[in-house]
Write an enzyme that holds these catalytic residues in place. Structure first.
Site, mmCIF file in Angstrom:
data_model
loop_
_atom_site.group_PDB
_atom_site.id
_atom_site.type_symbol
_atom_site.label_atom_id
_atom_site.label_comp_id
_atom_site.label_asym_id
_atom_site.label_seq_id
_atom_site.Cartn_x
_atom_site.Cartn_y
_atom_site.Cartn_z
ATOM 1 N N CYS A 1 4.689 -7.852 1.146
ATOM 2 C CA CYS A 1 3.433 -7.710 1.897
ATOM 3 C C CYS A 1 2.613 -8.997 1.841
ATOM 4 C CB CYS A 1 2.592 -6.535 1.398
ATOM 5 S SG CYS A 1 3.440 -4.974 1.520
ATOM 6 N N HIS B 1 -2.321 -10.547 -0.286
ATOM 7 C CA HIS B 1 -1.532 -9.383 0.128
ATOM 8 C C HIS B 1 -2.097 -8.918 1.481
ATOM 9 C CE1 HIS B 1 -0.328 -5.109 0.071
ATOM 10 N NE2 HIS B 1 0.567 -5.435 -0.829
ATOM 11 N N ASP C 1 -9.671 -8.783 -4.918
ATOM 12 C CA ASP C 1 -8.550 -7.849 -4.956
ATOM 13 C C ASP C 1 -7.939 -7.958 -6.350
ATOM 14 O OD1 ASP C 1 -6.084 -6.675 -4.914
ATOM 15 O OD2 ASP C 1 -5.415 -7.592 -3.033
ATOM 16 N N GLN D 1 -3.499 -6.706 -9.068
ATOM 17 C CA GLN D 1 -2.506 -7.246 -10.015
ATOM 18 C C GLN D 1 -3.160 -7.810 -11.273
ATOM 19 O OE1 GLN D 1 0.663 -6.768 -9.704
ATOM 20 N NE2 GLN D 1 0.965 -6.344 -7.537
HETATM 21 N N1 C6P Z 1 1.341 -4.627 -4.014
HETATM 22 C C1 C6P Z 1 3.634 -5.069 -4.602
HETATM 23 O O1 C6P Z 1 4.797 -4.736 -4.805
HETATM 24 P P1 C6P Z 1 -2.000 -0.311 -2.822
HETATM 25 O O2 C6P Z 1 -0.725 -0.205 -2.064
HETATM 26 O O3 C6P Z 1 -3.214 0.029 -2.003
HETATM 27 O O4 C6P Z 1 -1.970 0.416 -4.142
HETATM 28 O O5 C6P Z 1 -2.143 -1.864 -3.243
HETATM 29 C C2 C6P Z 1 -2.111 -2.853 -2.275
HETATM 30 C C3 C6P Z 1 -2.110 -4.209 -2.911
HETATM 31 C C4 C6P Z 1 -3.232 -5.013 -2.744
HETATM 32 N N2 C6P Z 1 -3.318 -6.209 -3.335
HETATM 33 C C5 C6P Z 1 -2.329 -6.707 -4.101
HETATM 34 C C6 C6P Z 1 -2.493 -8.048 -4.739
HETATM 35 C C7 C6P Z 1 -1.170 -5.951 -4.296
HETATM 36 O O6 C6P Z 1 -0.196 -6.449 -5.059
HETATM 37 C C8 C6P Z 1 -1.049 -4.684 -3.672
HETATM 38 C C9 C6P Z 1 0.199 -3.872 -3.802
HETATM 39 C C10 C6P Z 1 2.630 -4.004 -4.240
HETATM 40 O O7 C6P Z 1 3.262 -6.231 -4.686
HETATM 41 C C11 C6P Z 1 3.102 -3.158 -3.104
HETATM 42 S S1 C6P Z 1 3.286 -4.079 -1.602
#
Ligand code: C6P
Length: 404
Positions: A361, A118, A195, A198
């Protein structure tokens, strides 16, 4: 798993005159009334700033905040002092890229990421590499959509200082073998950043079992409020790292020209923290533990298996990522041959079905897949087999209307 839909007020509403079928929990999860009530109760009964006041209300607010930290730490098998509240995964990873980058990375050093990251686990490392004159490399994927471990071995060198990898891809759904990756990375003296945005919401994650050095995740994807997330890190690293944000609460003593830092975790929590959100996240953790994370994982695996089978059976659909539901988290990305994903999402929305369409993203990954965007469904504790069936037959109608 017991049917939990009644716990989620937003799932009782209609969209486009139909009951809402929410298939976008990868973007953010819905919230059970237990979490909504915990946040409301905090504001109704205990609202005060934390770690400052000497009066009863502030003491109670501080206790609730620290209790929430304790629950979240226990959830991932961590020590509370190593568990830092942030605004979310993005802030946690930016904190690391700045602060860990400051002490670990110099000119010519290497940072290893993967093509399935991401942007939140890619762009901060790009900025760090540019700032320090370091080299950023990305590990590829196999034709099955799994991490290419041969490529990982090739790209891991004695100059690799940081390996930053997603636990579960938010597009391919691939679950990456973190313990194996961590062992190899530690073999060359690199620090491992995971990370877990998910993964932590969907499966049992214990930091010591993963063997990583840092783990980042967001509360809003695991039934908790927006605006709260977690960075877990090994104490020895956190103690060495300089603070990211500075100001109130993160200091021990301040003079006009200098300051000293507070103990962990407060060194990394400058300013007024998101207290109500932390309390809500604590309630979300309680809720998930009440269901049992093994049961959560089993439920999602069943849903993914059903959806995957349905999608693969349709010759007009191209599915991305592993074919084996056991190797995937709760997200499934796909495209309808020759149909723009935005059109698919718009037509499904007219039937009350919410899915995500776009690059999620993860632009470098989509470039590698040879498509600018994809459709994505993602599941959670409240989704049912009936919803998957409704989604699959709605998809047939989209194809009838736009595809042929
Ligand atoms: N993915 C998706 O629809 P935040 O926005 O900080 O809570 O998380 C960011 C983020 C980081 N790593 C991974 C693997 C993610 O999936 C996400 C957020 C959402 O896939 C919003 S783009």
């Amino acid at each position: 798993m017991r049917n939990v839909c009644d716990d989620f007020p937003v799932l009782q509403r209609e969209v486009s005159g139909r009951p809402l079928i929410y298939l976008d929990s990868g973007a953010t999860s819905q919230k059970p009334k237990q979490v909504i009530e915990a946040v409301a109760r905090f504001y109704r009964e205990t609202n005060a700033n934390v770690h400052r006041g000497l009066y009863q209300l502030a003491v109670e607010a501080t206790e609730l905040y620290e209790e929430a930290r304790g629950r979240v730490a226990a959830f991932i098998g961590a020590h509370p002092e190593e568990t830092i509240f942030t605004r979310g995964t993005t802030e946690a990873l930016n904190l690391l890229a700045y602060s860990l980058g400051e002490i670990r990375v110099g000119p010519g050093d290497e940072i290893l990421v993967t093509v399935m990251e991401h942007h939140a686990n890619l762009v901060p490392w790009q900025v760090l590499s540019q700032r320090k004159g370091a080299i950023l490399r990305a590990v590829g994927i196999t034709s099955e959509g799994e991490l290419d471990l041969e490529d990982f071995r090739r790209k891991l060198t004695s100059r690799t200082r940081i390996v930053a990898v997603t636990h579960v891809s938010n597009v391919l759904g691939t679950v990456n073998p973190i313990p194996e990756i961590a062992e190899m990375a530690h073999g060359v003296g690199a620090v491992v950043v995971v990370d877990a945005a998910q993964s932590v919401p969907h499966m049992e994650v214990k930091v010591r079992e993963l063997g990583c050095d840092f783990l980042a995740f967001s509360g809003h994807k695991m039934l908790g409020p927006m605006g709260i997330g977690v960075l877990w890190g090994r104490r020895e690293h956190l103690e060495e790292m300089p603070p990211f944000l500075t100001g109130g609460e993160m200091i021990r003593e301040v003079w006009i020209d200098r300051a000293t830092w507070n103990d962990l975790p407060y060194k990394f929590e400058a300013g007024t923290p998101p207290v109500a959100q932390a309390v809500g996240l604590g309630a979300a953790v309680d809720y998930l533990q009440g269901l049992g994370m093994e049961e959560v994982r089993r439920h999602e695996e069943r849903l993914v298996a059903e959806a995957l089978e349905g999608l693969l059976a349709r010759d007009y659909v191209e599915v991305y990522g592993p074919r084996d539901p056991g190797k995937r988290g709760g997200v499934l990305a796909f495209n309808l041959r020759g149909v723009h994903p935005h059109d698919v999402a718009t037509l499904l929305d007219q039937e009350g079905i919410a899915i995500r369409a776009g690059h999620h993203c993860a632009q470098p990954l989509h470039r590698l897949l040879g498509v600018p965007a994809s459709c994505r469904v993602s599941f959670y504790v409240y989704n049912t087999r009936e919803e998957i069936e409704a989604f699959l037959s709605a998809l047939d109608r989209v194809w009838e209307a736009l595809g042929k």
